[in-house]
Scaffold this motif. Structure first.
Motif, PDB file in Angstrom:
ATOM      1  N   ASN A 310      -1.322  -0.510  -6.974  1.00 49.88           N
ATOM      2  CA  ASN A 310      -1.577  -0.716  -5.554  1.00 49.88           C
ATOM      3  C   ASN A 310      -3.030  -1.172  -5.345  1.00 49.88           C
ATOM      4  O   ASN A 310      -3.975  -0.438  -5.671  1.00 49.88           O
ATOM      5  N   ASP A 312      -4.831  -1.536  -2.684  1.00 49.45           N
ATOM      6  CA  ASP A 312      -5.628  -0.746  -1.735  1.00 49.45           C
ATOM      7  C   ASP A 312      -6.141   0.539  -2.389  1.00 49.45           C
ATOM      8  O   ASP A 312      -7.257   0.989  -2.096  1.00 49.45           O
ATOM      9  N   TRP A 375      -7.346   3.834   1.543  1.00 50.58           N
ATOM     10  CA  TRP A 375      -6.415   4.873   1.110  1.00 50.58           C
ATOM     11  C   TRP A 375      -5.275   5.036   2.124  1.00 50.58           C
ATOM     12  O   TRP A 375      -4.110   5.216   1.744  1.00 50.58           O
ATOM     13  N   LYS A 376      -5.603   4.950   3.387  1.00 56.92           N
ATOM     14  CA  LYS A 376      -4.591   5.052   4.435  1.00 56.92           C
ATOM     15  C   LYS A 376      -3.547   3.951   4.278  1.00 56.92           C
ATOM     16  O   LYS A 376      -2.338   4.201   4.408  1.00 56.92           O
ATOM     17  N   LYS A 377      -3.999   2.735   3.960  1.00 57.23           N
ATOM     18  CA  LYS A 377      -3.083   1.612   3.749  1.00 57.23           C
ATOM     19  C   LYS A 377      -2.253   1.830   2.481  1.00 57.23           C
ATOM     20  O   LYS A 377      -1.050   1.528   2.440  1.00 57.23           O
ATOM     21  N   VAL A 379      -1.402   4.740   1.149  1.00 61.88           N
ATOM     22  CA  VAL A 379      -0.437   5.810   1.411  1.00 61.88           C
ATOM     23  C   VAL A 379       0.775   5.262   2.163  1.00 61.88           C
ATOM     24  O   VAL A 379       1.928   5.638   1.874  1.00 61.88           O
ATOM     25  N   LYS A 380       0.527   4.365   3.098  1.00 60.95           N
ATOM     26  CA  LYS A 380       1.629   3.768   3.862  1.00 60.95           C
ATOM     27  C   LYS A 380       2.586   3.018   2.939  1.00 60.95           C
ATOM     28  O   LYS A 380       3.816   3.119   3.070  1.00 60.95           O
ATOM     29  N   ALA A 381       2.012   2.269   1.980  1.00 61.41           N
ATOM     30  CA  ALA A 381       2.847   1.500   1.053  1.00 61.41           C
ATOM     31  C   ALA A 381       3.536   2.398   0.034  1.00 61.41           C
ATOM     32  O   ALA A 381       4.681   2.138  -0.376  1.00 61.41           O
ATOM     33  N   GLY A 383       4.316   5.634   0.480  1.00 63.14           N
ATOM     34  CA  GLY A 383       5.269   6.524   1.126  1.00 63.14           C
ATOM     35  C   GLY A 383       4.844   7.972   1.200  1.00 63.14           C
ATOM     36  O   GLY A 383       5.512   8.790   1.835  1.00 63.14           O
ATOM     37  N   SER A 384       3.725   8.317   0.558  1.00 62.02           N
ATOM     38  CA  SER A 384       3.248   9.707   0.577  1.00 62.02           C
ATOM     39  C   SER A 384       1.798   9.767   0.130  1.00 62.02           C
ATOM     40  O   SER A 384       1.353   8.956  -0.692  1.00 62.02           O
ATOM     41  N   SER A 385       1.059  10.739   0.671  1.00 68.01           N
ATOM     42  CA  SER A 385      -0.332  10.928   0.252  1.00 68.01           C
ATOM     43  C   SER A 385      -0.426  11.833  -0.977  1.00 68.01           C
ATOM     44  O   SER A 385      -1.481  11.954  -1.585  1.00 68.01           O
TER      45      SER A 385
END
Length: 544
Positions: A310, A312, A375-377, A379-381, A383-385
């Motif tokens: 990823n 991001d 990191w926010k972007k 996590v969105k891709a 599906g979980s933090s």
């Protein structure tokens, strides 16, 4: 230095206490027989120049093996086994060398042109499985030989006489002279035929044609010796007859050995708070040498793991790190933040006159806010933090300290991320990285040559140390164009674009430009260190 992996930063041999040296010839002869005791920061891998990948093996070969050229004590390329430094012809692609007559290996064999042919052919031969076969990628027919389409004898190197060697390149190589002095080394043809794949696996299965002979190393030992080579053509210039080497990975142990007079040089082991402590010790401060090197610390992100694939996440991982704080507060050894993949001081950009690293720009600026946004972007891709990542490092005090700092910063700026650290010995890390058995691997890389291409190529398609597995078409095209462009300004423009593209993709994160800290006894003279040659050449050492 060489294109080598250092993987991190850079039983006790009984030493002789240093005594005052007299000026008489008798005393000088006695001093010559006094053993020099030194440390190395990690075990060496092999004594075979065709198979070596680590800096520590090449440290050894700098003492024992001489190429067509060599580096003098100031780091300048001078004639070695060749009688002179030659000028290439045919658009800088053809080199004709005349070798020294009478130069010998430590077993008494003559050094001949065939020893270089054997070495170069063997390194490119796919049967050898040399991880650094691409050191010879500019040789004519390299690709065809490496792929098995042509026999090794088709490589662009020929012995046209016992002491005549012709090398033909497929394209010009701006650093070829430096390569010939540091990493394109000969092998003893007779011993290669005798031992085959076992050549260089221990001290008894290799010969030396340089100032010293390797002794008492069995392939796994953490101690060995360099003994003066009586067959070396310049043996009269070698002042110290024997050097004891021991591996010391712990800063406190290295400093204690030095303070007790058990070792007279400890290089690349002292780090972190140990440096500050040494600087506050009046006696040690006078014997402490700092050298900003061409070695860099970088992180490789495995493209085949979900999290590290990823982009991001990779950008967040970079933005979260305050490299100025890391180098000044954690390393504390004179290392500097790395702005991009190219070390400062490598070369000047002919278009601007600036240092190349400055001309490319700073791509490692710290920003907690940006790290959290990336990191926010991510996590969105994803599906979980709730994500896990492992950071692979080699065993060393400084590597551990750096890893723990990185762990804390990543977990702070990327809530939900769990970072674990795996610290393994050098050989295990090498194995894991070549098998791509890692999430993020942090290691030291010594491009060494005074050319940006050598730092950038770790991200290039087909490079044996492109551990990420990334294959960026735009980056590869720019690198290929730079490799074939003869106009210097145009070439550097392409290299700048390639460097910036690598930072956009972020398959590799730059961390720091390493400094080498050396404690060197004030009673030893002749040892010099520089960004391009951080290994003390013991051929120049003498007792004061």
């Amino acid at each position: 230095m060489k294109k080598t992996l250092t993987f991190g930063t850079l039983a006790v041999v009984a030493g002789l206490a240093l005594a005052g040296c007299g000026s008489s010839s008798a005393n000088k002869a006695k001093d010559q027989n006094k053993t020099l005791n030194v440390t190395e920061a990690s075990e060496m891998q092999i004594a075979d120049p065709n198979k070596a990948t680590d800096a520590y093996s090449f440290d050894m070969m700098e003492q024992t093996t001489e190429g067509l050229y060599r580096l003098n004590n100031s780091g300048k390329v001078v004639a070695g086994m060749a009688t002179k430094v030659v000028k290439p012809t045919n658009n800088n692609t053809k080199y004709v060398f005349t070798l020294r007559k009478g130069a010998k290996w430590s077993n008494g064999d003559e050094v001949t042109a065939q020893d270089f042919v054997t070495s170069f052919d063997r390194q490119v031969d796919p049967k050898t499985k040399a991880q650094y076969a691409n050191r010879l990628e500019t040789f004519k027919n390299y690709a065809a030989v490496q792929s098995g389409k042509m026999k090794p004898s088709a490589l662009g190197v020929k012995a046209t006489g016992k002491y005549k060697l012709t090398v033909t390149l497929s394209k010009q190589n701006p650093t070829f002279d430096y390569d010939l002095a540091t990493e394109l080394l000969p092998v003893n043809t007779k011993l290669v035929k005798k031992y085959g794949s076992k050549y260089g696996t221990n001290a008894s299965k290799v010969a030396a044609n340089g100032p010293y002979v390797l002794k008492n190393w069995n392939g796994t030992k953490d101690t060995w010796q360099y003994v003066k080579n009586d067959k070396y053509y310049k043996k009269s210039s070698v002042k110290i007859n024997k050097v004891n080497v021991q591996v010391v990975k712990t800063s406190s142990t290295a400093e204690n050995l030095f303070s007790a007079g058990k070792v007279q040089e400890t290089r690349g082991t002292i780090s972190g708070t140990q440096v500050k402590e040494a600087e506050n010790n009046a006696k040690l401060k006078k014997q402490l040498v700092k050298t900003l090197t061409g070695a860099v610390t970088v992180q490789h992100f495995n493209k085949d793991r979900k999290l590290t694939a990823n982009s991001d996440f990779r950008k967040a991982a970079s933005a979260a790190l305050n490299l100025k704080q890391l180098t000044s507060k954690i390393n504390q050894d004179g290392s500097q933040p790395l702005k991009n993949l190219v070390a400062a001081g490598t070369a000047k950009d002919p278009n601007t006159g600036k240092d190349f690293a400055d001309a490319v720009g700073n791509y490692t600026k710290h920003s907690d806010a940006q790290a959290k946004a990336y990191w926010k972007k991510a996590v969105k891709a994803l599906g979980s933090s709730n994500q896990k990542v492992n950071l692979l490092i080699s065993t060393s005090d400084s590597g551990k300290n750096m890893a723990e700092y990185i762990q804390s910063q990543w977990e702070k700026d990327m809530p939900g991320l769990k970072v674990t650290i795996t610290s393994v010995p050098l050989q295990q890390e090498i194995t894991k990285m070549f098998k791509k058995d890692f999430d993020v691997a942090q290691f030291g890389w010594t491009g060494g040559e005074p050319d940006p291409l050598n730092d950038l190529e770790i991200f290039q398609k087909g490079n044996s140390v492109n551990f990420t597995g990334w294959n960026d078409k735009q980056f590869n095209t720019l690198m290929d164009q730079a490799a074939t462009t003869t106009n210097k300004k145009a070439r550097y423009t392409l290299l700048k674009k390639a460097a910036r593209r690598a930072m956009e993709v972020r398959g590799v994160n730059p961390i720091d430009q390493q400094a080498q800290i050396t404690l060197l006894s004030s009673k030893v003279g002749g040892l010099k260190y520089s960004a391009t040659n951080t290994t003390g050449q013991y051929r120049y050492a003498y007792w004061k």
